[in-house]
Design an enzyme around this catalytic site. Sequence first.
Site, PDB file in Angstrom:
ATOM      1  N   ASP A  78       0.839  -1.210   0.000  1.00 18.05           N
ATOM      2  CA  ASP A  78       0.000   0.000   0.000  1.00 18.05           C
ATOM      3  C   ASP A  78       0.871   1.255   0.000  1.00 18.05           C
ATOM      4  OD1 ASP A  78       0.907  -0.711   2.625  1.00 18.05           O
ATOM      5  OD2 ASP A  78      -0.468   0.778   3.463  1.00 18.05           O
ATOM      6  N   GLU A 145       0.291  -1.297   5.538  1.00 22.19           N
ATOM      7  CA  GLU A 145       1.318  -0.875   6.501  1.00 22.19           C
ATOM      8  C   GLU A 145       1.043   0.539   6.989  1.00 22.19           C
ATOM      9  OE1 GLU A 145       5.135   0.955   7.890  1.00 22.19           O
ATOM     10  OE2 GLU A 145       3.973   1.569   6.169  1.00 22.19           O
TER      11      GLU A 145
HETATM   12 ZN   LIG Z   1       6.778   2.345   4.022  1.00 24.61          ZN
END
Ligand SMILES: [Zn+2]
Length: 486
Positions: A78, A145
Site C-alpha cells: 500500500d 502498513e
Molecule cells: Zn513504508
Amino acid sequence: MNKLSEIEPVALWNYFGEICKIPRPSKKEGKILEYIIQFAKNHNLGYKQDKTGNVVIHKPATPGKEKTETVILQSHVDMVGEKEQHVDHDFNRDPIHPFFDQGWVSTKGTTLGADDGIGIAAQLVILENSEIEHGPIECLFTVDEESGMTGASNLKPGFLEGKILINLDSEDEGELFIGCAGGIDTVARFPIKTEPVREKTKAYHIRVSGLQGGHSGDEIHKSPANAIKILNRFLWNADKEFKPGLNTFNGGNLRNAIPRDAEAVVVVGDKQGPDFETFFQVFAGTVKTELKDAEPNLTFGIKLADVPVSVINKKLQNRLFNALYSCPHGVITWNQDLEGLVETSTNLASIHFKEFKEIEVVTSQRSSVDSAKKDIADRINSVFTLADARIEHSGGYPGWTPNRDSEILRITQSSYKRLFRKNPLVRVIHAGLECGLILEKYPDLDMISFGPTIKGAHTPGEKINVRSTQKFWKLLLDVLRNIPES
Ligand SMILES: [Zn+2]
C-alpha cells in the site's frame, strides 16, 4: 524531465514504473495484489495468500545455492495518498506518472509511492531474473502498513519458512536498521461538568500557532515545543491570577503529529479584561524569547469572543490544567549504545472538547524497549488518574529490539564495506516498522532493513534518489550472493 527507461538498473525502474500505474491506497490493495499473484502465475512460481491479503511468493535457489539459508524479502504493497490542494487526482483510480530529473525520480503534486514501491520492484526483478545468484527466496508482500500495519499484525505463524528477513522499507541509503520503536496510545477522558457564566463578563479567544510540529517518531527530538503545553502553561498561570472560566480548549490533530496549534475560549470579569490582555502579552513575550531559535514562527493571538452560556466546572478545570502541566512530552530517554538515537518518547498529541460532553486528551508513546514503553505509558496513566480521568490504552504494537550479534547485520556490513569502501551507519529507527510485529510471530528471525534514499515520504514532495537506488540494488544482490549455507 526524462523517462524512467533511461536510468539504470533498467529492469528495476521498469517494474517501478509498472507499479506506479496501479492505484494502491491503504486498505484498497486489491489491484496490486491481483497484479502480484498474476506475476507469480506467469512465472510459474508458487505463492500463498492469507486471509488478510498478505502474499508470499517462493522462488527456488539458483544452481549450486540449494543449501543456502532461505531469505525472506519483504515490502508493503500500500501507499499513502497525499496531494497538493489544487491537484486533481483520485488515488483509488488514477495512475501516478513518475519522471526522472536531476538525479531524482518524483511526480507532480502527489505522493510518489516509492515508499514502498521500490521494495516491490526489487522483489519482482529478483523473482523474474535468472542471472541473479541466490539461495531459496520467499518474497513477502504485506498489506496496509501505512494505516495500521494490519497486514503484519495478522500474519500467522507457519506462513513463512525462512530464518532471515530483509525488510525493504527504510529510506536512508548508507544506513542499516536493526531495530525500531514499538508504540502505544494512552487516551484520557474527562466527563464535562458545566456551570453558568456570571454576568458582567468578557470572553477571549486565545491561540498559540505556527510551531514546526513534525512526526512524533522521526522528529520528536527536533521539535521541543508543543502548542497544547504552551497554551496550558498560560492557562495554569492565568488561573492563579484571574480565576478565568474555561469554555473550550482544543489543539493538535493526529496522534503521531506533534501539535502545532491550540486555542481556547476563556471568560473573565469585565473589569479584569485589560489586565488579562496584558498578562497574556507578557506571557507571549517570555515564551517567544525562550523559543526564539527553536520556534521562530511561534505566534500568539488574543481577541474578544462572544460570551458563552457556560464554562466547565472549576474543579474539573483545575484537574485538567494540572494534569496537562504535569503530563510529560518529548524525549524521555536516549539510547546508551547508539549516539543520537531516541529510545523512549511521548507525544501529547491532542485535546478536544467533544460536543461539550467529554474532554479527550490523546497521547502516544514510543520505545525500542518494550518494558520502557509500558513504563512511560503507565506514567501518563498515573498523571491522569490523579486528575480523576478515565484512561484507556490502545493501538499497542511491539518494537524490534536490536540484536548486535545478528549474522545478517554482519553479512550486510561487510558487503557494504567491500562494495563502497565505507562503513554503513547502523541505526535503530524511532518510528515503527513492520519488523516488530513480524518478530512477534517469528521470534527466531534474523532481520535487517535497508533501502534507497527517499525524501518527503507521505507528502506530495516525495522523491527517490537514483544514485542511492543503484547502491541499494548492488548491496541487495551482493548480500543475497553471500548468505551462507544453513
Ligand atoms: Zn513504508
